[in-house]
Design a protein around this motif. Structure first.
Motif, PDB file in Angstrom:
ATOM      1  N   MET A 218       0.756  -1.166   0.148  1.00  0.00           N
ATOM      2  CA  MET A 218      -0.015  -0.072   0.001  1.00  0.00           C
ATOM      3  C   MET A 218       0.901   1.355  -0.112  1.00  0.00           C
ATOM      4  SD  MET A 218      -3.093   0.623   2.824  1.00  0.00           S
ATOM      5  CE  MET A 218      -1.921   1.300   4.122  1.00  0.00           C
ATOM      6  N   ASP A 219       1.895   1.167   0.878  1.00  0.00           N
ATOM      7  CA  ASP A 219       2.820   2.127   0.904  1.00  0.00           C
ATOM      8  C   ASP A 219       3.850   2.628  -0.302  1.00  0.00           C
ATOM      9  OD1 ASP A 219       3.645   4.208   2.872  1.00  0.00           O
ATOM     10  OD2 ASP A 219       5.671   3.234   2.941  1.00  0.00           O
ATOM     11  N   GLU A 220       3.968   1.408  -1.178  1.00  0.00           N
ATOM     12  CA  GLU A 220       4.690   1.504  -2.248  1.00  0.00           C
ATOM     13  C   GLU A 220       4.001   1.585  -3.613  1.00  0.00           C
ATOM     14  OE1 GLU A 220       7.883   1.943  -2.680  1.00  0.00           O
ATOM     15  OE2 GLU A 220       8.421   1.594  -0.369  1.00  0.00           O
ATOM     16  N   SER A 221       2.635   1.483  -3.413  1.00  0.00           N
ATOM     17  CA  SER A 221       1.663   1.732  -4.647  1.00  0.00           C
ATOM     18  C   SER A 221       2.048   3.021  -5.282  1.00  0.00           C
ATOM     19  CB  SER A 221       0.239   1.455  -4.435  1.00  0.00           C
ATOM     20  OG  SER A 221      -0.632   1.957  -5.270  1.00  0.00           O
ATOM     21  N   CYS A 222       2.067   3.072  -6.926  1.00  0.00           N
ATOM     22  CA  CYS A 222       2.221   4.352  -7.301  1.00  0.00           C
ATOM     23  C   CYS A 222       1.134   5.521  -7.154  1.00  0.00           C
ATOM     24  CB  CYS A 222       2.917   4.292  -8.506  1.00  0.00           C
ATOM     25  SG  CYS A 222       1.733   4.175  -9.850  1.00  0.00           S
TER      26      CYS A 222
END
Lengths: 633, 190
Positions: A487-491
């Motif tokens: 979730m944190d790394e989703s663009c």
């Protein structure tokens, strides 16, 4: 860097033909005494962090002071990572293979005295097999190494990555010479195609087919073309690419130069994440030295072939490991993926045909050229040929980097190489393929580790992460943990990934608090399928794997949370309480002193008690209690 | 001309056309939010997904971007497609209940607001990027762009200050599908 190549007098030895490389190698080997002992001190990132440079320094000084006879003065060599990071710093004696682990500067004096002067091993520095209790003297007898097949990693731990002469002595760049001396680009592609080499970065696409497509596209539209090495390894707990780039950077360079020759590219890029400073440094040194010797740059090996490589540092976005996002980032745009088709082989960097492969894929190429496609295809299993590097971490005795033939079973990796789970339990699950892989349960421990088998059981090869979990792990919490990372790394470009991962995380959060219903579990499943189907790139497309696989194999744990408000792994804070078993408590007061909430009371030498209304469930008491009187209910 | 089928109906399209363009030409309805004929397709809202079968595999693709292929079998309303659209609209209607357009779309797919509420409910922006693309490709001003990442992504100006590049033409207001630009516009033009 300039100084290193000057110091090594590389410029003076610029190689003017493929034959000159062979002659240069002979001259390096002739200078070296094959009988001279070598002491290898691991300088991989793990060992560097545990003081290995000090160990090497102390060794150098102690050996000088010991006044050994000239012919036995060992050479101290600092190398890349040996893979057995949980045992670092490692010191290995060649040619015997005597293996010392967790060596500190204080141990050096004894090593010099006992091993170098008296010729005996220092018992206490030897590796002890946790399962048999046996002291193991030589590295090749340690189970962690014994069952591996190190091909891509073959030089790592033997060569000094900052000295190209070491690489050349070990046979480096011979495949390049072979290609330039007498293979057509078509022949190179045919060999890679026949080898069955598949991309090591996650997708598992056939490398040869990718190259073929790119070449066909160049033919249709002549102009500049590019090769790219993807070293933007971002999976938590994975360090395959890092180790390769740090320990044997020339293998990556050589593979890329060969690829560039096949495609007709003049410019290549290696995209390395910024958090890998040592990899960047070693690659930079390697590029500089290869240029000085005429193995890179203008007129390579005097054959008129020009190709150069630039290093590009990624700013730490996980999604930039996805090839279209990586290309966007290379072009200076925001690292967001694009829909494929068009694939990079058609429209890649600057909209031109581009071969983009993971650095491990590139690292395989020189050996395939050297030993032939049939040799490579003979390893592993059909459709997944060769070997694969995995980073084995989690609840396993031997944590580290392992290279095994494709098709070896999951159970063998964990039990034989990894030495099993501490406490000799069965593992509960192994999560393969990085954060967006799936959790494979103990019952499927005989699953062969290859691209297609892993996909069939709901996980994936990914880039080779392997996280072992045991009975103290909660699978709902594990799914939530990976979702949090993703979730944190989703663009944030496409809706299913941006909003969907957040929603799945929220639903999992409810379950870990004992909320929600079985209908919600079905809804979570349907949302996960929707995200898998609807997302733009592979990040969103695979992100539901941890959820789908845990629901598939550990539905009972979800039901325990939802229906019975219990956490079988005793992890989810809302569902557990800490208590002291009065029969086991010896009243040492340690837990009461350590408790940050002041929730534990009791008189010395009398059983203590936890006030559950004050307890914040941090678990400190559980960790510190020697008689194991603290229980989680 | 390329022949293929949409919902088992024989259709033809020109090389380089997308599935969405051919579907529109033949009057087959596919819902969209981030698509606009005046700018390059972007594939962000994923509402236009369709299920395609190329003889090798069946998968879902964004019809606004996927080129037509000879013999392709396209389904615009399969169960998998409906599941994706239902969830997109579910999450959008929960997070942006104030948008009339989303409410209507959600209603047509039988989606009602759920118990999951966002703390950004007054925010109408679905980050479709239409305003950014129109400002760049149509107006040429490039006054706005998409900043930040993931759940924190936003339409923003440089340093979040009023943009000197903005010519206050109102194109972004016109293309915005949810009315979010009305909230943002004054902060952009300064």
């Amino acid at each position: 860097m300039r100084q290193i190549s000057t110091a090594l007098k590389l410029d003076e030895n610029r190689l003017a033909s493929p034959a000159a490389l062979a002659a240069y190698r002979e001259s390096i080997l002739a200078e070296r005494d094959p009988n001279r002992p070598i002491i290898i001190v691991c300088h991989g990132t793990g060992c560097l962090a545990t003081n290995s440079p000090k160990v090497a320094d102390t060794l150098r000084r102690a050996i000088a002071a010991a006044g050994l006879q000239a012919q036995v003065v060992p050479e101290i060599k600092t190398t890349g990572c040996h893979g057995f990071c949980s045992r670092g710093p490692l010191v290995i004696f060649h040619p015997t293979g005597l293996f010392y682990q967790r060596v500190q500067p204080e141990d050096v004096e004894e090593i010099v005295q006992t091993t170098l002067l008296e010729g005996k091993p220092v018992e206490r520095l030897l590796y002890v097999d946790p399962n048999t209790g046996e002291h193991i003297v030589h590295d090749h007898d340690i189970p962690f190494y014994k069952y591996q097949q190190r091909l891509v990693l073959r030089n790592i731990g033997k060569i000094d990555p900052a000295d190209i002469r070491d690489t050349i002595a070990a046979g480096g760049y011979q495949s390049l010479a072979k290609v330039l001396a007498g293979m057509t680009p078509e022949e190179v592609i045919a060999v890679v195609e026949t080898s069955g080499l598949r991309g090591r970065g996650g997708g598992g696409f056939l490398a040869g087919r990718k190259w073929r497509l790119a070449v066909e596209n160049v033919r249709k539209s002549p102009g500049p073309v590019y090769v790219v090495g993807n070293g933007d390894e971002g999976d938590p707990g994975a360090f395959m690419d890092r180790t390769l780039m740090e320990g044997d950077p020339h293998a990556v360079l050589e593979g890329m130069i060969i690829g560039a020759y096949a495609l007709g590219a003049q410019q290549g890029y290696i995209y390395v994440r910024l958090e890998y400073p040592l990899a960047v440094r070693h690659l930079s040194v390697a590029i500089e030295q290869a240029r000085a010797l005429g193995l890179l740059g203008q007129n390579i090996l005097g054959t008129g072939f020009d190709f150069d490589i630039k290093i590009n540092r990624g700013a730490g976005a996980f999604v930039c490991g996805e090839e279209t996002a990586l290309i966007a980032s290379l072009e200076g745009r925001v690292g967001e993926p694009k829909t494929r088709p068009p694939y990079p082989a058609e429209k890649g960097l600057w909209n031109r045909p581009t071969i983009i492969n993971n650095v491990e894929t590139w690292g395989n190429v020189p050996q395939i050229i050297e030993k032939g496609a049939d040799w490579f295809a003979g390893m592993g299993v059909p459709h997944s040929t060769g070997t694969k590097i995995f980073s084995l971490v989690g609840k396993v005795n031997n944590v580290g980097l392992v290279e095994v033939p494709m098709g070896i079973t999951l159970g063998r990796i964990v039990e034989e190489i990894g030495g099993g789970v501490p406490g000799r339990d069965e593992f509960k699950a192994v999560q393969t393929g990085g954060p967006s892989g799936g959790c494979i349960p103990w019952e499927l421990k005989d699953t062969p580790v290859d691209f297609d088998s892993l996909t069939r059981v709901g996980s994936m090869m990914g880039s080779g992460g392997m996280i072992v979990m045991d009975k103290r792990d909660c699978m709902v919490d594990v799914a939530k943990y990976f979702l949090e990372f993703l979730m944190d790394e989703s663009c944030g470009k496409c809706v299913p990934c941006r909003m969907g991962l957040e929603r799945m995380h929220a639903m999992l959060g409810e379950f870990t608090m004992g909320k929600g219903s079985l209908e919600d579990l079905d809804e979570l499943h349907s949302l996960a399928e929707g995200i898998k189907d609807g997302s733009l790139c592979a990040l969103g497309g695979t992100a539901p794997n941890p959820v789908l696989s845990t629901i598939r194999y550990f539905r009972d744990e979800y039901e325990a949370h939802i229906l019975h408000k219990t956490c079988p792994g005793k992890v989810c804070r809302e569902l557990i309480t800490y208590a002291i078993n009065s029969e086991l408590c010896n009243g040492c007061t340690l837990c009461a002193r350590e408790c940050p909430a002041g929730a534990i009371t009791g008189v010395k030498k009398k059983p203590h008690e936890i006030n559950s209304s004050l307890c914040i469930k941090c678990g400190v008491c559980f960790e510190v209690c020697k008689p194991e009187a603290v229980e989680i209910l | 001309m390329i022949s293929f089928t949409i919902n088992d109906r024989e259709v033809t399209g020109q090389e380089g056309w997308t599935i969405l363009e051919v579907a529109k030409w033949h009057g087959i309805d596919i819902p969209t939010l981030c698509y606009h004929g005046a700018v390059e397709p972007y594939g962000a809202c994923r509402l236009c997904v369709v299920e395609v079968d190329d003889g090798q595999q069946r998968r879902l693709v964004a019809s606004c971007l996927h080129p037509v292929q000879e013999g392709l079998k396209v389904q615009t309303d399969s169960e998998r497609v409906k599941n994706v659209r239902r969830w997109i609209l579910q999450m959008m209607v929960d997070e942006h209940p104030g948008s009339q357009r989303i409410k209507e779309l959600a209603k047509s797919y039988g989606v009602k607001e759920s118990r999951f509420k966002s703390d950004r409910v007054e925010d109408l922006c679905i980050l479709c990027g239409l305003c950014v693309r129109a400002c760049d490709e149509v107006v040429g001003a490039r006054a706005i762009s998409l900043g930040n990442r993931g759940v924190r992504k936003e339409v923003a100006t440089t340093h979040r200050l009023p943009s000197p590049e903005c010519v206050a033409c109102g194109t972004c207001l016109y293309v915005c599908p949810t009315g979010a630009m009305e909230q943002l516009f004054d902060r952009i033009r300064g």
